[in-house]
Write a protein that holds these residues in place. Sequence first.
Motif, PDB file in Angstrom:
ATOM      1  N   SER A 119       7.451  13.636  -9.591  1.00 35.20           N
ATOM      2  CA  SER A 119       7.415  12.223  -9.218  1.00 35.20           C
ATOM      3  C   SER A 119       7.515  12.091  -7.701  1.00 35.20           C
ATOM      4  O   SER A 119       8.397  12.685  -7.064  1.00 35.20           O
ATOM      5  CB  SER A 119       8.569  11.472  -9.879  1.00 35.20           C
ATOM      6  OG  SER A 119       8.574  10.116  -9.476  1.00 35.20           O
ATOM      7  N   MET A 120       6.628  11.283  -7.113  1.00 35.61           N
ATOM      8  CA  MET A 120       6.572  11.110  -5.662  1.00 35.61           C
ATOM      9  C   MET A 120       6.888   9.661  -5.302  1.00 35.61           C
ATOM     10  O   MET A 120       6.651   8.736  -6.091  1.00 35.61           O
ATOM     11  CB  MET A 120       5.184  11.471  -5.130  1.00 35.61           C
ATOM     12  CG  MET A 120       4.661  12.828  -5.594  1.00 35.61           C
ATOM     13  SD  MET A 120       5.720  14.217  -5.091  1.00 35.61           S
ATOM     14  CE  MET A 120       5.534  14.138  -3.315  1.00 35.61           C
ATOM     15  N   SER A 121       7.426   9.473  -4.087  1.00 35.53           N
ATOM     16  CA  SER A 121       7.807   8.142  -3.631  1.00 35.53           C
ATOM     17  C   SER A 121       7.425   7.958  -2.159  1.00 35.53           C
ATOM     18  O   SER A 121       8.231   8.204  -1.261  1.00 35.53           O
ATOM     19  CB  SER A 121       9.314   7.925  -3.815  1.00 35.53           C
ATOM     20  OG  SER A 121       9.708   6.659  -3.293  1.00 35.53           O
ATOM     21  N   SER A 122       6.177   7.553  -1.931  1.00 34.35           N
ATOM     22  CA  SER A 122       5.722   7.214  -0.590  1.00 34.35           C
ATOM     23  C   SER A 122       5.919   5.722  -0.386  1.00 34.35           C
ATOM     24  O   SER A 122       6.466   5.024  -1.245  1.00 34.35           O
ATOM     25  CB  SER A 122       4.247   7.606  -0.413  1.00 34.35           C
ATOM     26  OG  SER A 122       4.068   9.005  -0.544  1.00 34.35           O
ATOM     27  N   PHE A 123       5.475   5.187   0.755  1.00 32.53           N
ATOM     28  CA  PHE A 123       5.528   3.737   0.952  1.00 32.53           C
ATOM     29  C   PHE A 123       4.334   3.288   1.782  1.00 32.53           C
ATOM     30  O   PHE A 123       3.735   4.082   2.528  1.00 32.53           O
ATOM     31  CB  PHE A 123       6.839   3.309   1.613  1.00 32.53           C
ATOM     32  CG  PHE A 123       7.012   3.754   3.041  1.00 32.53           C
ATOM     33  CD1 PHE A 123       6.498   3.013   4.103  1.00 32.53           C
ATOM     34  CD2 PHE A 123       7.715   4.916   3.335  1.00 32.53           C
ATOM     35  CE1 PHE A 123       6.660   3.423   5.417  1.00 32.53           C
ATOM     36  CE2 PHE A 123       7.891   5.332   4.653  1.00 32.53           C
ATOM     37  CZ  PHE A 123       7.357   4.587   5.696  1.00 32.53           C
ATOM     38  N   VAL A 124       3.987   2.017   1.639  1.00 33.01           N
ATOM     39  CA  VAL A 124       2.850   1.434   2.357  1.00 33.01           C
ATOM     40  C   VAL A 124       3.314   0.146   3.026  1.00 33.01           C
ATOM     41  O   VAL A 124       3.998  -0.672   2.402  1.00 33.01           O
ATOM     42  CB  VAL A 124       1.668   1.141   1.414  1.00 33.01           C
ATOM     43  CG1 VAL A 124       0.485   0.551   2.185  1.00 33.01           C
ATOM     44  CG2 VAL A 124       1.245   2.412   0.676  1.00 33.01           C
ATOM     45  N   VAL A 125       2.952  -0.033   4.290  1.00 36.66           N
ATOM     46  CA  VAL A 125       3.311  -1.227   5.054  1.00 36.66           C
ATOM     47  C   VAL A 125       2.020  -1.952   5.437  1.00 36.66           C
ATOM     48  O   VAL A 125       1.090  -1.339   5.973  1.00 36.66           O
ATOM     49  CB  VAL A 125       4.111  -0.861   6.317  1.00 36.66           C
ATOM     50  CG1 VAL A 125       4.396  -2.096   7.162  1.00 36.66           C
ATOM     51  CG2 VAL A 125       5.415  -0.171   5.924  1.00 36.66           C
ATOM     52  N   PHE A 126       1.973  -3.256   5.154  1.00 37.04           N
ATOM     53  CA  PHE A 126       0.738  -4.017   5.388  1.00 37.04           C
ATOM     54  C   PHE A 126       1.064  -5.497   5.511  1.00 37.04           C
ATOM     55  O   PHE A 126       2.186  -5.937   5.204  1.00 37.04           O
ATOM     56  CB  PHE A 126      -0.240  -3.793   4.238  1.00 37.04           C
ATOM     57  CG  PHE A 126       0.300  -4.180   2.891  1.00 37.04           C
ATOM     58  CD1 PHE A 126       0.058  -5.432   2.333  1.00 37.04           C
ATOM     59  CD2 PHE A 126       1.074  -3.282   2.152  1.00 37.04           C
ATOM     60  CE1 PHE A 126       0.572  -5.797   1.103  1.00 37.04           C
ATOM     61  CE2 PHE A 126       1.594  -3.635   0.919  1.00 37.04           C
ATOM     62  CZ  PHE A 126       1.346  -4.898   0.380  1.00 37.04           C
ATOM     63  N   HIS A 127       0.082  -6.278   5.953  1.00 33.89           N
ATOM     64  CA  HIS A 127       0.226  -7.726   5.999  1.00 33.89           C
ATOM     65  C   HIS A 127      -0.118  -8.308   4.624  1.00 33.89           C
ATOM     66  O   HIS A 127      -1.102  -7.913   4.000  1.00 33.89           O
ATOM     67  CB  HIS A 127      -0.701  -8.341   7.050  1.00 33.89           C
ATOM     68  CG  HIS A 127      -0.174  -8.222   8.449  1.00 33.89           C
ATOM     69  ND1 HIS A 127       0.979  -8.844   8.857  1.00 33.89           N
ATOM     70  CD2 HIS A 127      -0.641  -7.553   9.532  1.00 33.89           C
ATOM     71  CE1 HIS A 127       1.191  -8.567  10.137  1.00 33.89           C
ATOM     72  NE2 HIS A 127       0.230  -7.779  10.565  1.00 33.89           N
ATOM     73  N   ARG A 161       4.690   4.754  -6.035  1.00 36.78           N
ATOM     74  CA  ARG A 161       5.117   5.798  -6.967  1.00 36.78           C
ATOM     75  C   ARG A 161       3.913   6.398  -7.672  1.00 36.78           C
ATOM     76  O   ARG A 161       2.991   5.689  -8.092  1.00 36.78           O
ATOM     77  CB  ARG A 161       6.092   5.222  -7.997  1.00 36.78           C
ATOM     78  CG  ARG A 161       7.396   4.715  -7.411  1.00 36.78           C
ATOM     79  CD  ARG A 161       8.183   5.799  -6.683  1.00 36.78           C
ATOM     80  NE  ARG A 161       8.615   6.871  -7.571  1.00 36.78           N
ATOM     81  CZ  ARG A 161       9.851   6.980  -8.053  1.00 36.78           C
ATOM     82  NH1 ARG A 161      10.773   6.069  -7.756  1.00 36.78           N
ATOM     83  NH2 ARG A 161      10.182   7.993  -8.812  1.00 36.78           N
ATOM     84  N   TYR A 162       3.918   7.718  -7.834  1.00 38.77           N
ATOM     85  CA  TYR A 162       2.834   8.430  -8.511  1.00 38.77           C
ATOM     86  C   TYR A 162       3.333   9.835  -8.808  1.00 38.77           C
ATOM     87  O   TYR A 162       4.422  10.237  -8.376  1.00 38.77           O
ATOM     88  CB  TYR A 162       1.578   8.478  -7.628  1.00 38.77           C
ATOM     89  CG  TYR A 162       1.834   9.013  -6.242  1.00 38.77           C
ATOM     90  CD1 TYR A 162       1.654  10.363  -5.934  1.00 38.77           C
ATOM     91  CD2 TYR A 162       2.283   8.166  -5.230  1.00 38.77           C
ATOM     92  CE1 TYR A 162       1.915  10.861  -4.675  1.00 38.77           C
ATOM     93  CE2 TYR A 162       2.543   8.657  -3.957  1.00 38.77           C
ATOM     94  CZ  TYR A 162       2.355   9.996  -3.686  1.00 38.77           C
ATOM     95  OH  TYR A 162       2.626  10.474  -2.427  1.00 38.77           O
TER      96      TYR A 162
END
Length: 354
Positions: A57-65, A50-51
């Motif tokens: 207001s924005m809602s991206s996502f991050v996928v990681f180990h 979120r940022y």
Amino acid sequence: INAEYGTTPHTSSSMFSLLVLVAFAALALADKRHSPAPVMPHEIISEELRYDQASESMSSFVVFHEDWRDAEDNSIPVVAILPDWDGLNNYEHERAQMVISELGYAAIGVDIFGAEHQFVETVEERRQLVTFYAQHPLAFVGRVRAALSHALRRYPFLDESRIALFGYCFGGTGALAYAASGNHAAAAVAFHPGLSAPLRASGAVDTPLLVLSGSSDGGTPVASLLATEAALVNSSAPLEITRYGHIGHAFTAFDAPPAHLCGGRGASQGAAQGQGQGRGAGRLAGRDDCAQAPPALVVVRLVLVVVDRRRRLVDVALVVVVVVGHHRLGLVIVVVVVVVVVGPHGRLQCAQGV
């Protein structure tokens, strides 16, 4: 432009893997001085990012180990996924999971429309959003830059020098706009982008570009691709444009109609009919179109499988299908030809996928 007529892209994860590997190899995303993080059997995390950007207001996502949090330096390559016209949903999340599982890279799902506009009630609302960003490419680019900037700050293990953009449809157009406006990425890959008007370079282009399009995609005519190529061909970075013959729009949809039966029409019409109603509606509409495939071609495929894929002069049968496959007489002729072709003395192997 590479015209690959007769090529049938598959819509399963195997097609995605092939395209991704080719794209990364051709565009040299992976610097040989670095080794991409190996895929380990550790927990995969998907976190909302979120940022605020441009007072929204924005809602991206991050996928990681999970264990990458302990990395001592920024050593993890990143694929930024730019969504198609209906924004971030299960499709982009599944693509992100494929990136980390099959390639070992982190993935960022980039919010373009804003948190309040991820889901809208009507097709008209969605069309207005898409039209705005299509007409204001710098606004689209600003969304991408904001997502990447906030992700890099929050996740210090991400490698800023090895970020690739993967864009689908509307997102593919945005990926090209990002590079054409002078922003650098290790690579930008546009899957069936919408290029109804030629792309114009407004800055020095130093991002390697790969454009994958279908020849039956009405949203991207050949003239626009040629004009886009002319605008980018003098850049310092590699440019490759591949156009698949007889393939329509949205061919990367996981359950798009088989192009070898529908001539690529189903994905295009299905996407158009299902816009604003979720991907499922579009895909079902595409299947309806697929049901109209020439019955003669279906008979050829079934008979050849039943006879253990033995044939003689099968090319003659295929020519008959092409010429008269849409007529009732063609159905009769094809059945007769197939019986003769794959009779008891037939010894030639049937080409896989006929």
